[in-house]
Design an enzyme around this catalytic site. Structure first.
Site, short mmCIF file in Angstrom:
data_model
loop_
_atom_site.label_atom_id
_atom_site.label_comp_id
_atom_site.label_asym_id
_atom_site.label_seq_id
_atom_site.Cartn_x
_atom_site.Cartn_y
_atom_site.Cartn_z
N CYS A 1 -1.63 -1.73 -3.47
CA CYS A 1 -1.14 -2.72 -4.44
C CYS A 1 0.11 -2.23 -5.14
O CYS A 1 0.97 -3.04 -5.54
CB CYS A 1 -2.23 -3.03 -5.46
SG CYS A 1 -3.59 -4.05 -4.83
N CYS B 1 -6.36 0.31 -6.30
CA CYS B 1 -5.92 0.08 -4.92
C CYS B 1 -4.50 0.59 -4.72
O CYS B 1 -3.54 0.00 -5.24
CB CYS B 1 -6.02 -1.41 -4.58
SG CYS B 1 -5.45 -1.83 -2.92
#
Length: 395
Positions: free
Chosen positions: A34, A31
């Site tokens: 993140c 991700c």
């Protein structure tokens, strides 16, 4: 104090036992948002010594993810005296800063997304994030127009041309690659402004979306139909000329950077699948691939590779997909990847998809948790599965 990585539920229990207010940060290696939130929370942890900040890799520390009912990343859970007092979903640095600061100072987490009285360093770390303020529609449309005017072939998709993150996107990429067409890919999973804005810009509700010379060609079904009939190549020749491959390749090679963002009924009982147990020692990659193919060609046309089983899912992401399928009365088979490490690792390479769960329809990857839940929320999950089943039956 620095960010601490959680290895087990015992680490969370120890942090709760310390008596400090606590932020649990759920993340995943795949991700992109993140990565930025790591920096923001790391700065907050340094600025707020009275606050404990723990990183939980959502798909690795399954029991903690399931305990706190986390189904997406990045995701933050705020605890005080061991009780959950607030949650935050998504990459929103100002909201994270405000909530963490309020919690560290003894109050409940702030409900506003404004970073009022936030530590200066954390506020500075948050500044580059697109989530700091909603991007104006005109600016989003301007970025879309820039992309469409600078590259002759543009594919707005989930993932990238090298690593598609949904079966539909993968199919369109394959169709373009078969024609030898270079293209600009735009990952809508990492740019929420483009993801939402393009639907209005094009008046087309789903992804992927393929554009040639600034004009929408269509989504997956249209592109595949045109490719099968020879019409996609004809369109490219008409729009780009007889040397369409060279024209597209030159544009991609030029590599101009795009501007950054400004700121139901009961289901039939699912059946758990089994595969031949691997022999002792390391299993040959070819043998693993054949086992995967056998699983996908099994009696259940809809197949979910998950952690656990439908009665006892062993991660929140798997549980959410099971619930989504059951709510649509979809009959599906399952395979517990926790019980077969060879399949667990081999399927990532087979599908070019790094995480679990993975949902397949007649051997074609539909997607993971985020895509399934998005389709469910849009009312598209059941109909899409039925369309895929019908299309493959006809084929």
């Amino acid at each position: 104090m620095p960010l601490q990585d959680v290895k087990s539920a015992a680490d969370v229990a120890a942090a709760v036992g310390s008596g400090k207010p606590l932020v649990l940060y759920f993340w995943a290696s795949w991700c992109e948002p993140c990565k930025h939130m790591d920096a923001v929370l790391g700065q907050l942890a340094a600025d707020l010594p009275g606050l404990a900040c723990l990183r939980v890799e959502a798909e690795v520390v399954d029991d903690v993810t399931l305990q706190y009912e986390v189904t997406t990343v990045p995701y933050f859970v705020f605890l005080k005296s061991g009780s959950v007092v607030d949650r935050l979903e998504g990459a929103d640095p100002p909201a994270l800063t405000a909530k963490a600061t309020a919690l560290a100072r003894g109050g409940q987490p702030a409900t506003t997304s404004a970073p009022a009285a936030a530590p200066a360093a954390a506020a500075a770390a948050a500044a580059p994030a697109a989530a700091a303020a909603p991007e104006e529609k005109a600016a989003v449309f301007g970025r879309i127009s820039y992309l469409l005017s600078n590259w002759p072939v543009v594919l707005f998709m989930k993932g990238s041309g090298e690593a598609p993150r949904c079966g539909f996107s993968s199919k369109v990429v394959a169709a373009l690659q078969k024609l030898g067409v270079a293209f600009k890919s735009v990952d809508i999973l990492t740019d929420e402004a483009i993801r939402s804005g393009l639907k209005e810009y094009s008046n087309w509700p789903t992804y992927p979306q393929l554009y040639v010379k600034g004009e929408l060609v269509g989504g997956c079904d249209i592109v595949l139909e045109m490719a099968g009939a020879g019409e996609l190549e004809a369109l490219l020749r008409d729009k780009l000329g007889p040397d369409f491959q060279a024209v597209a390749a030159a544009a991609v090679a030029a590599g101009s950077s795009a501007p950054a963002a400004g700121a139901a009924p009961a289901a039939a009982a699912p059946t758990a699948a089994s595969a031949p147990a691997s022999a002792g020692g390391s299993e040959d990659a070819g043998a693993v691939r054949e086992r995967i193919k056998a699983l996908l060609a099994g009696p259940k046309p809809v197949m979910l590779f998950m952690k656990g089983d439908p009665e006892q899912p062993r991660c929140g992401f798997s549980r959410k997909v099971v619930e989504a399928l059951q709510s649509e009365a979809v009959e599906f088979g399952t395979f517990d990847i926790l019980a077969d490490e060879a399949v667990r690792q081999g399927l990532k390479e087979y599908s070019n998809w790094p995480t679990y769960p993975q949902l397949y329809v007649r051997g074609e990857l539909l997607g993971g948790c985020d895509i399934v839940l998005e389709m469910k929320a849009a009312g598209e999950l059941g109909s899409t599965i039925q369309e895929m089943l019908h299309r493959m039956d006809v084929a």
